[in-house]
Design a protein around this motif. Structure first.
Motif, PDB file in Angstrom:
ATOM      1  N   GLN A  38       7.425   5.402   9.014  1.00 52.36           N
ATOM      2  CA  GLN A  38       8.070   5.982   7.839  1.00 52.36           C
ATOM      3  C   GLN A  38       9.030   7.079   8.258  1.00 52.36           C
ATOM      4  N   GLY A  40      12.510   9.657   6.716  1.00 53.33           N
ATOM      5  CA  GLY A  40      12.754  10.485   5.539  1.00 53.33           C
ATOM      6  C   GLY A  40      13.048  11.926   5.889  1.00 53.33           C
ATOM      7  N   GLN A  44      12.606  14.310   0.110  1.00 55.50           N
ATOM      8  CA  GLN A  44      13.057  12.963  -0.225  1.00 55.50           C
ATOM      9  C   GLN A  44      11.972  12.272  -1.043  1.00 55.50           C
ATOM     10  N   GLU A  45      12.328  11.806  -2.229  1.00 58.51           N
ATOM     11  CA  GLU A  45      11.325  11.247  -3.131  1.00 58.51           C
ATOM     12  C   GLU A  45      10.682   9.988  -2.566  1.00 58.51           C
ATOM     13  N   GLN A  46      11.486   9.119  -1.973  1.00 59.45           N
ATOM     14  CA  GLN A  46      10.964   7.858  -1.469  1.00 59.45           C
ATOM     15  C   GLN A  46      11.375   7.685  -0.007  1.00 59.45           C
ATOM     16  N   SER A  89      15.338   2.642   4.133  1.00 59.31           N
ATOM     17  CA  SER A  89      14.895   1.307   4.495  1.00 59.31           C
ATOM     18  C   SER A  89      16.093   0.514   5.014  1.00 59.31           C
ATOM     19  N   GLU A  92      18.809  -0.305   2.572  1.00 61.84           N
ATOM     20  CA  GLU A  92      19.517   0.822   1.974  1.00 61.84           C
ATOM     21  C   GLU A  92      20.476   1.497   2.937  1.00 61.84           C
TER      22      GLU A  92
END
Length: 257
Positions: A38, A40, A44-46, A89, A92
């Motif tokens: 992961q 981020g 960062q929300e997601q 991701s 994105e």
């Protein structure tokens, strides 16, 4: 346990970092093959979920093979963190989004993007990355997105070397691990967050000091690029282009400024 740290809060010797990267004999390091991690940034929300295929490339699926199918167009992206974009991701980030745009424009073709960007890479590392890791997959298009990380090779009072060995002074993957007490404290959320706040405070103080020095005419900021560094950067780009064109590929440059 029980809380999540952002990657920028971790140390290079932390297991979480070692789980993401793997030593490589020619480029220094690559993403750990067949892994998921992961990314981020703070707030960062997601956070992005990154999938790494068996070859160490960021990919939405692990099916990349050396022999290119007849109806497949392969686009390879070369660069550092702004190409890898591990905070997002695959779909994105800009390489993945580009692949979707081209796929929509050419629905009868299979479009595959090989995101070979790795955070921290400069053009010297990308030469080995492109030649030895990417070109065996026969990319039709190579997109080179570089500049910022090469500026790190310019340091005051340090003799510039075209192979960047003046900034890469230790074997990749080597880190001086702290003593037991510090490693034990690394398991404390309070300690790690306090350490990060202290670093951010120092960065802000350094910015203020730089502004003050600029007003006094005593700035330590880089105010010009030595000719040797300019020549080296240009030479590295020519080498990257030559490697990409060796198999008839088309080359594009992105301006990272």
């Amino acid at each position: 346990k029980g809380f999540t740290l952002a990657l920028h809060e971790l140390e290079a010797y932390d297991k979480e970092i070692e789980d993401i990267y793997q030593w490589h004999p020619f480029t220094g390091f690559i993403f750990q093959p067949n892994s998921v991690f992961q990314g981020g940034h703070p707030n960062q929300e997601q956070p992005g979920v990154n999938f790494v295929d068996e070859h160490g490339f960021l990919a939405p699926n692990p099916t990349l093979v050396y022999q290119k199918p007849a109806n497949e167009i392969r686009i390879a992206t070369i660069g550092g963190s702004t190409t890898a974009n591990i905070g997002l991701s695959f779909a994105e980030n800009w390489p993945g989004y580009l692949g979707s745009l081209v796929q929509n424009a050419l629905p009868d073709q299979k479009i595959r993007v090989i995101n070979a960007g790795i955070p921290g890479f400069n053009t010297a590392q990308s030469i080995g990355n492109l030649a030895l890791r990417v070109m065996p997959f026969q990319p039709d298009i190579v997109i080179i997105y570089h500049a910022y990380n090469d500026l790190k090779a310019i340091q005051k009072n340090v003799t510039f070397k075209p192979d960047y060995s003046h900034i890469h002074t230790q074997p990749y993957g080597f880190h001086n691990k702290p003593n037991f007490v510090i490693r034990w404290l690394d398991h404390s959320m309070f300690y790690v967050r306090l350490r990060q706040q202290y670093r951010e405070y120092n960065q802000e103080m350094q910015k203020l000091a730089d502004l003050k020095n600029e007003r006094l005419g005593k700035s330590h900021r880089l105010n010009h690029i030595p000719q040797a560094a300019r020549d080296t950067f240009e030479q590295h780009l020519h080498i990257l282009v030559s490697i990409a064109r060796a198999q008839g590929g088309i080359v594009f440059f992105c301006d990272s400024q």
